[in-house]
Design an enzyme around this catalytic site. Structure first.
Site, mmCIF file in Angstrom:
data_model
loop_
_atom_site.group_PDB
_atom_site.id
_atom_site.type_symbol
_atom_site.label_atom_id
_atom_site.label_comp_id
_atom_site.label_asym_id
_atom_site.label_seq_id
_atom_site.Cartn_x
_atom_site.Cartn_y
_atom_site.Cartn_z
ATOM 1 N N TRP A 256 0.858 -1.185 0.000
ATOM 2 C CA TRP A 256 0.000 0.000 0.000
ATOM 3 C C TRP A 256 0.907 1.252 0.000
ATOM 4 C CZ3 TRP A 256 -0.408 3.944 3.695
ATOM 5 C CH2 TRP A 256 -1.407 4.893 3.419
ATOM 6 N N ASP B 254 -15.920 12.040 -2.378
ATOM 7 C CA ASP B 254 -15.333 10.739 -2.024
ATOM 8 C C ASP B 254 -16.116 10.090 -0.886
ATOM 9 O OD1 ASP B 254 -13.001 8.760 -1.239
ATOM 10 O OD2 ASP B 254 -12.347 9.703 -3.096
ATOM 11 N N ARG C 254 -9.827 -3.323 7.535
ATOM 12 C CA ARG C 254 -10.389 -1.967 7.582
ATOM 13 C C ARG C 254 -11.826 -2.029 8.137
ATOM 14 N NH1 ARG C 254 -11.733 2.802 3.243
ATOM 15 N NH2 ARG C 254 -10.436 4.383 4.141
ATOM 16 N N LYS D 54 -15.921 6.867 -9.010
ATOM 17 C CA LYS D 54 -14.686 6.237 -8.521
ATOM 18 C C LYS D 54 -15.134 4.971 -7.802
ATOM 19 C CE LYS D 54 -10.854 7.246 -5.302
ATOM 20 N NZ LYS D 54 -10.398 8.261 -4.344
ATOM 21 N N TRP D 55 -14.767 3.822 -8.364
ATOM 22 C CA TRP D 55 -15.193 2.513 -7.824
ATOM 23 C C TRP D 55 -14.027 1.956 -7.021
ATOM 24 C CZ3 TRP D 55 -19.321 -0.972 -10.092
ATOM 25 C CH2 TRP D 55 -19.295 -2.244 -9.538
ATOM 26 N N ASP D 56 -14.203 1.926 -5.722
ATOM 27 C CA ASP D 56 -13.106 1.582 -4.815
ATOM 28 C C ASP D 56 -13.274 0.157 -4.281
ATOM 29 O OD1 ASP D 56 -10.883 1.956 -3.233
ATOM 30 O OD2 ASP D 56 -11.660 3.677 -2.136
ATOM 31 N N ASP E 238 -2.539 5.618 -3.163
ATOM 32 C CA ASP E 238 -2.952 6.590 -2.150
ATOM 33 C C ASP E 238 -1.798 7.508 -1.779
ATOM 34 O OD1 ASP E 238 -5.558 5.963 -1.974
ATOM 35 O OD2 ASP E 238 -5.388 4.682 -0.208
HETATM 36 C C1 DGJ Z 1 -8.983 4.402 -0.788
HETATM 37 C C2 DGJ Z 1 -8.794 5.305 -1.956
HETATM 38 O O1 DGJ Z 1 -7.617 4.996 -2.629
HETATM 39 C C3 DGJ Z 1 -8.810 6.747 -1.472
HETATM 40 O O2 DGJ Z 1 -8.518 7.612 -2.521
HETATM 41 C C4 DGJ Z 1 -10.136 7.035 -0.857
HETATM 42 O O3 DGJ Z 1 -11.131 6.948 -1.835
HETATM 43 C C5 DGJ Z 1 -10.410 6.053 0.273
HETATM 44 N N1 DGJ Z 1 -10.231 4.686 -0.144
HETATM 45 C C6 DGJ Z 1 -11.787 6.223 0.804
HETATM 46 O O4 DGJ Z 1 -12.121 5.289 1.738
#
Ligand code: DGJ
Length: 729
Positions: free
Chosen positions: A199, A366, A443, A476-478, A548
């Site tokens: 990460w 976000d 998380r 933005k699909w996280d 990130d």
């Molecule tokens: C991880 C993403 O990479 C961040 O940019 C942000 O959207 C966070 N998650 C939000 O929980």
């Protein structure tokens, strides 16, 4: 014809612009042998290429040593269990528990163009751009058919491989391993290159010598992962950006994978790539089939730089489908690092107002806008708008942002469920878990069992309902955790090994559905930064959040590794505030802009709060993006110096296809006391053209700039950057 079968010698010869790939059908049993992949050959004859006239010979001459043959012959697609002890590509288990396959060539078909693969991301091309070769092989004992599928992309200089398996027998079979590609070759003193990370440190280039035994990069995390990347290349020793041979494989898949090189007792190497066999089985009843994902193969005789440019063009032209792939993307401002969970309508509108006045074109809201999501411990799954935060509702906010002349984008994490959520309280069974075991948190969240249609439909509808409710133009699909506790309430015991792959198929299905219902959406995939930055996701989204870690200096390494294979147009990159939230480093605002320019470009900061001296640079950065983005998005990428290697400075460039324009980015990471200017050897220019350098008097020949170089004056201070813009005169 790019693909031909030469009847007399029983050879398949596949040609692309600069390469030839040769497969032979050998001996009475019709073994498929890998003969050659490399520089283009006008003609090829088997004599002297395959070791079939020396000990241990082929089985028809020396069946006494059959195992020795199987264990040393360069197989096009090696099967397990009958005497080839190297890494196999395929294995099965029968109802009675038997393993082993003997694959013999049966027939083949060559067609124009190339279609996708059902349910999976895959490259595509029209007639004239590529051809498809399908070779049917069969195991007589079980009736298993294996169809080796090749895409031969002439101009793009790429060969793709995948495999379809069909059970034509009467008995149920269990596929326990199915890789997508294999390359057997003599070891040319190879080194292996992979992209390792974690990460906030994704895709760092790593090079190791290939020695006897096995070297693998892999993921069993249910996603392609931060840690390893589904990419492996073999390069001849000392190959660099311009010189040396490179054989690269890249997997068009977003789940568990294994990429490996094995060097055997005879110094032959076997390079393989496919779905990771751990926890994988797939039940095939009579008549059922399994389609393995695709692998992209690139051979370059001109070093890593050429490999990079082949991948970039291939993904831009033959993998990414989004209509945005050739378009300038709106400059966005994302509120994650600006506010984290602490925002409301007023705060977002204040950011949008200030941002639009500076030329920023889209606000992205976000994490934190739904349910009781006041921090990252809760509410995933409760996809209803939190109207305490968003007073007046989502549509009101979107309309207000639109009135400012800005587009609106939104964040989702549709694959997850928090234990503290209304959804979990109503449906604890929706989470992936091993029945009878408390699943492991990551998380503070679990993963939804999207392999169940009911769950998948629920998750999709949650997203779609929101998208239907307002003018939302970007998603933005996280995905913020890996899979674990692999168990299912629905799958029977003998299909439990299908869960990982079914999960990936479910994600693909959901994204396909979303892009079909909302074709104008700009989709950016993300996974806790860049844990699912892979060619599979690119098929659905033209850009992926790279990491990130938004620190400009860390990004030099992350973006160098990512750009080794991915076009700059796909790399989500933003200017953020300092001290940087991940490393605490303070870098000039200007340099942050230069580094983000090598990606999609956007902002990730509270524009109402940053220092005035930074804010006033934004209009110039916006203008810089508009000026250079066409070039950055569509040009050819050249790596000139790597900070990861030299620890002092970084330099890369983008050159237009017609070589009339070029932009080089130079970042001095650490200043050196008492040191003179640096000589940079520019790359990719036309030797015979003359260029002007913006801001300088005079003209320079491409020949001089590339061979004699250009002196770049040492800026005073660390982390200082500079753009060098050339135009033909
Ligand atoms: C991880 C993403 O990479 C961040 O940019 C942000 O959207 C966070 N998650 C939000 O929980």
């Amino acid at each position: 014809m790019a693909a031909v079968f030469l009847e007399e010698e029983k050879i398949f010869k596949l040609d692309t612009r600069n390469t030839t790939y040769v497969i032979a059908v050998v001996d009475d049993e019709q073994f498929l042998g890998h003969v050659y992949y490399g520089k283009k050959l006008k003609e090829v004859h088997l004599d002297g290429l395959l070791r079939i006239h020396e000990n241990p010979f082929v089985p028809s001459r020396n069946n006494r040593d059959r195992v020795s043959f199987l264990d040393s012959f360069p197989m096009e697609y090696p099967a397990h269990g009958l005497g080839d002890y190297r890494e196999s590509c395929i294995n099965i288990r029968t109802e009675k528990g038997n393993v082993g396959l003997a694959l013999s060539y049966v027939s083949h078909k060559i067609t124009e163009g190339k279609d996708g693969l059902e349910g999976l991301p895959a490259s595509f091309g029209k007639a004239g751009e590529c051809e498809t070769l399908k070779i049917l092989c069969e195991d007589k004992v079980t009736g298993l058919q294996v169809i080796l599928q090749y895409g031969i992309f002439d101009e793009a200089d790429v060969i793709t491989r995948s495999v379809k398996v069909v059970n034509t027998g009467k008995e149920d079979l269990y596929l326990t391993k199915v890789y997508s590609a294999c390359l057997d070759m003599d070891n040319k003193d190879f080194e292996a290159i992979s992209l390792h990370g974690s990460w906030a440190r994704e895709r760092q280039i790593e090079t190791v010598p290939v020695s006897h035994g096995k070297y693998s990069v892999e993921s069993i995390r249910g996603e392609s992962s931060h840690q390893d990347h589904p990419f492996l290349a073999l390069k001849t020793k000392n190959a660099d950006q311009e010189n040396g041979e490179v054989y690269a494989m890249h997997f068009v898949y977003s789940g568990n994978f294994k990429a490996q090189v094995q060097s055997d007792q005879f110094d032959q190497v076997r390079m393989t790539m496919g779905i990771h066999p751990e926890d994988f089985t797939w039940k095939l009843k009579e008549g059922e089939s399994f389609q393995a994902p695709e692998t992209v193969l690139v051979y370059s005789a001109q070093g890593l730089g050429q490999m990079t440019r082949i991948f970039h063009d291939f993904y831009r032209n033959h993998l990414i489908r989004s209509k945005y792939k050739n378009q300038k993307r709106p400059i966005l401002i994302n509120n994650w690092e600006a506010t984290y969970f602490d925002f409301d309508t007023d705060k977002l509108i204040a950011i949008a107002k200030q941002a639009s006045a500076l030329g920023i074109e889209m606000l992205v809201m976000d994490d934190g806008w739904f349910g009781n999501r006041c921090d990252d411990n809760r509410a995933l799954g409760d996809w209803f708008v939190n109207e305490e935060k968003l007073k007046g509702g989502l549509k009101y906010l979107v309309d207000e942002v639109n009135k400012l002349g800005m587009k609106f984008g939104i964040w989702f994490e549709p694959e997850m469920i928090s234990p503290d959520s209304d959804l979990y309280r109503a449906h604890p069974d929706y989470a992936i878990a091993i029945p009878g075991r408390e699943p492991s948190l990551c998380r503070n969240q679990y993963v939804l069992d999207l392999t169940r249609k009911e769950v998948r439909d629920y998750a999709y509808e949650c997203v779609a309902k929101i998208l239907r409710s307002a003018n939302i133009e970007y998603v933005k699909w996280d995905m913020n955790r890996q899979l674990s506790d692999i168990g299912s309430l629905e799958l029977p015991a003998d299909q439990m090994g299908e869960l990982y792959h079914r999960y990936v198929l479910a994600v693909y299905e959901m994204q396909e559905r979303m892009m079909t219902e909302f074709p104008h959406l700009l989709l950016e995939n993300c996974s806790g930064g860049g844990a699912r930055f892979d060619p599979g996701m690119l098929y659905y989204s033209p850009q992926i959040w790279c990491s990130d870690d938004t620190d400009a200096i860390e990004r030099l390494k992350i973006q160098e590794g990512t750009a080794l294979i991915y076009p700059l147009s796909t790399m989500g990159a933003h200017v953020s505030d300092c001290p940087n939230h991940t490393v605490g480093r303070v870098t000039p605002f200007e340099t942050r802009g230069y580094v983000a320019l090598a990606g999609t470009f956007g902002y990730e900061l509270d524009v109402t709060k940053i220092p005035e001296s930074d804010r006033e640079q934004i209009p110039a950065q916006v203008a810089m993006y508009h000026k250079y983005n066409d070039l950055v998005r569509e040009g050819d990428y050249y790596r000139i110096a790597s900070y990861a290697e030299n620890h002092y400075f970084d330099c890369y460039g983008v050159v237009s296809k017609d070589k009339k324009e070029a932009l080089y980015t130079y970042v001095q990471v650490l200043n050196r006391p008492n040191y003179h200017s640096r000589r940079i050897y520019l790359k990719g220019l036309a030797a015979e053209k003359y260029y002007a350098i913006e801001g300088e008097e005079g003209t320079w020949s491409g020949e001089q700039l590339m061979n004699a170089g250009l002196l770049v004056q040492n800026p005073f201070g660390d982390f200082k950057g500079k753009l060098i813009h050339l135009t033909e005169v």
